[in-house]
Write an enzyme that holds these catalytic residues in place. Structure first.
Site, PDB file in Angstrom:
ATOM      1  N   GLY A   1     154.860  70.445 -42.600  1.00 56.25           N
ATOM      2  CA  GLY A   1     154.359  70.936 -41.757  1.00 56.25           C
ATOM      3  C   GLY A   1     153.585  72.637 -42.560  1.00 56.25           C
ATOM      4  CB  CYS A   2     151.290  75.085 -42.772  1.00 57.40           C
ATOM      5  SG  CYS A   2     151.407  75.451 -41.353  1.00 57.40           S
ATOM      6  CG  PHE A   3     154.714  78.739 -40.402  1.00 58.93           C
ATOM      7  CD1 PHE A   3     153.989  79.940 -40.815  1.00 58.93           C
ATOM      8  CD2 PHE A   3     154.279  78.444 -38.521  1.00 58.93           C
ATOM      9  CE1 PHE A   3     153.704  80.846 -40.429  1.00 58.93           C
ATOM     10  CE2 PHE A   3     152.707  80.136 -38.662  1.00 58.93           C
ATOM     11  CZ  PHE A   3     153.507  80.984 -39.500  1.00 58.93           C
TER      12      PHE A   3
END
Length: 326
Positions: free
Chosen positions: A135-137
């Site tokens: 995921g990006c976070f």
């Protein structure tokens, strides 16, 4: 011979970024782009910045003559797609949803998905047939903490405040993604409960099995389009010089993550696959800033980086991208 790539879900943000990268990739070619809602339409009619770059059209079927399949679909949809569309085991899969990121969910029928954060699992990625793209976070935060975990040095609660651009919410309209709401605005969501905490925790435990400390994460929606800035701190006995060396040593063999001795800002990484990390010492607290482009290093760029590793290519192939610094 070039790697033949198929893309499922090519009309969204991550699918569009995948197209932009692969069109110019020296070792890959796009075999097809699937989109049921846009079948028959020119790709450049949907991603209008690609006019003159490709004459491909979206299709609704799934050709089998490919080497790798990118699943640029929403969370929960990758598993549904694979259940409805059996894919030859010789075809490698890189999934950009969250469906297979956690160890408990990593197996699907005869496929085993490996967590695709190169700065953590590069050797496993090189031999993997299936990758769960982070995921990006999670990518941004992990890159700020992995060097400490590798040395067993996360021995206090980590406080994290991270802000993401509007593209992090995907292309589908929602009350919090409209321009009139997002512009000149800032909001907090999923405080202490964001789903990416689970994959972050698994990765840190992989490096520091004794880890007992909490990660207190406050995610924010920013009024900009792209990028994530994560600001983190924890109590630490390290000096600044010691911390700086730990981070520089850890990332010395990773071509996209760099440690900066100066403060950093999002324009240094937006439109690139780079991550920048900056550390400071304030009293007994170690302060870490980590930045990425959420659609590239946080999604499609990292997926292509994983493809490069899986097929024995130069890790940076097709990913030497220019920052939008002004």
């Amino acid at each position: 011979m070039k790697i033949k790539a198929g893309i499922i879900g090519g009309a969204g943000y991550t699918g569009g970024e995948m197209l932009r990268i692969l069109i110019n990739h020296p070792n890959a070619e796009i075999a097809f782009v699937n989109s049921t809602s846009n079948a028959g339409n020119l790709i450049s009619d949907v991603h209008t910045d690609l006019i003159g770059d490709t004459d491909l059209r979206f299709i609704s079927d799934i050709p089998k003559d490919i080497d790798v399949l990118f699943l640029c679909v929403g969370h929960g949809d990758a598993k549904k797609f694979l259940a409805a569309n059996p894919i030859n085991e010789n075809i490698k899969i890189i999934d950009l949803s969250q469906d297979f990121r956690l160890t408990a969910n990593a197996s699907f029928e005869n496929r085993e998905f490996f967590y695709g954060l190169p700065e953590l699992n590069r050797d496993k990625i090189k031999t993997a047939k299936n990758i769960a793209n982070p995921g990006c976070f999670a990518t941004c935060i992990q890159l700020g903490l992995l060097p400490l975990a590798a040395k067993g040095l996360i021995n206090a609660e980590v406080h994290i405040n991270a802000t993401t651009g509007s593209t992090g919410a995907g292309q589908s309209l929602a009350a919090t993604s409209h321009f009139s709401w997002r512009n000149n605005n800032l909001s907090i969501y999923k405080a202490f409960e964001h789903q990416h905490l689970n994959e972050i925790g698994e990765s840190l435990l992989q490096l520091q099995p004794s880890l007992l400390e909490n990660l207190s994460f406050i995610p924010q929606r920013g009024d900009f389009t792209r990028g994530i800035l994560a600001a983190m701190y924890l109590q630490s006995d390290l000096t600044l010089d010691e911390a700086q060396k730990i981070y520089e040593d850890y990332y010395s063999v990773h071509p996209f993550t760099h440690v900066s001795g100066k403060n950093i800002d999002l324009k240094q990484v937006v439109n690139t696959n780079k991550a920048l990390v900056h550390v400071e010492k304030h009293g007994n607290k170690l302060f870490i800033i980590s930045i990425i482009d959420n659609l590239l290093k946080g999604a499609s760029g990292q997926a292509v980086q994983n493809m490069n590793l899986m097929f024995g290519l130069e890790e940076t192939a097709g990913l030497r991208l220019k920052a939008a610094n002004f």
